[in-house]
Design a protein around this motif. Structure first.
Motif: not given
Length: 213
Positions: A117, A132, A178-179
């Motif tokens: 991401k 990232a 990832l979030d």
């Protein structure tokens, strides 16, 4: 990191690095300033981390810090600094592409569970950077299968490229987390991030860099 993201074999390099108090965090953070090739690399490191490995081989530099009590082989969180000597002289190489090269190596370890991401381009101390979050949902680089996710900061210096990476291992899963809000929070913990010139004859505590911010 001695993980899927970075594997540096190495000869010894004498490292001078400074820790000075930075903004209070929980835990408190400290300013770390390290001469790496042509510049000083400066950022804030949480005080519950300690260096466990540092070396160089030719134009490749790496230093790893794990949570206190953990090792370079067995860790749950790791902050890694790398340097790639002379890489900024490549006119076609941008921080985003440099980060992409690292992500590609990471992906090769977990093609089925890899994810990334982009957090975007930015500048630190006047130098271009790309940020990232990348990771593997399931990888077996340690004693058992686990997930491995990292905040990746790629910086283009005057002559060299640098990265600062904060990785975490967790239970194996289909995709890495990832979030999670932890990644922007960890980026804030690492600030201020800067690259400073190496002043001839100057030694730790590198006042020319300390006084920049």
């Amino acid at each position: 990191m001695r993980t899927a993201m970075t594997k540096a074999a190495v000869l010894g390099l004498s490292l001078l690095w400074l820790v000075t108090p930075a903004q209070a965090q929980a835990p408190q953070s400290f300013r770390v300033i390290s001469p790496i090739f042509s510049q000083l690399v400066s950022f804030a490191m949480p005080s519950n981390f300690a260096a466990v490995f540092e070396n160089t081989k030719g134009g490749h530099y790496i230093r790893e810090a794990a949570l206190k009590g953990e090792s370079a082989q067995a860790w749950t969180q790791m902050i890694t600094v790398t340097g790639e000597k002379g890489a900024s002289g490549n006119p076609g190489l941008t921080p985003e592409k440099f980060a992409g090269n690292i992500a590609g190596g990471f992906k090769s370890a977990c093609p089925e569970s890899f994810a990334a991401k982009a957090l975007g381009t930015t500048r630190f101390g006047g130098f271009d950077a790309f940020i990232a979050v990348i990771g593997c949902g399931s990888v077996d680089t340690g004693p058992e299968r686990h997930s491995e996710t990292a905040l990746l900061i790629a910086l283009k210096g005057e002559a060299d490229y640098y990265t600062i990476q904060w990785a975490e291992r967790g239970p194996a899963s289909g995709k890495p987390p990832l979030d999670d809000e932890k990644w922007p929070a960890r980026l804030r913990e690492l600030r201020p991030i800067d690259l400073c010139p190496i002043v001839a004859g100057e030694k730790a505590p590198y006042p020319s860099c300390v006084n920049r911010s």
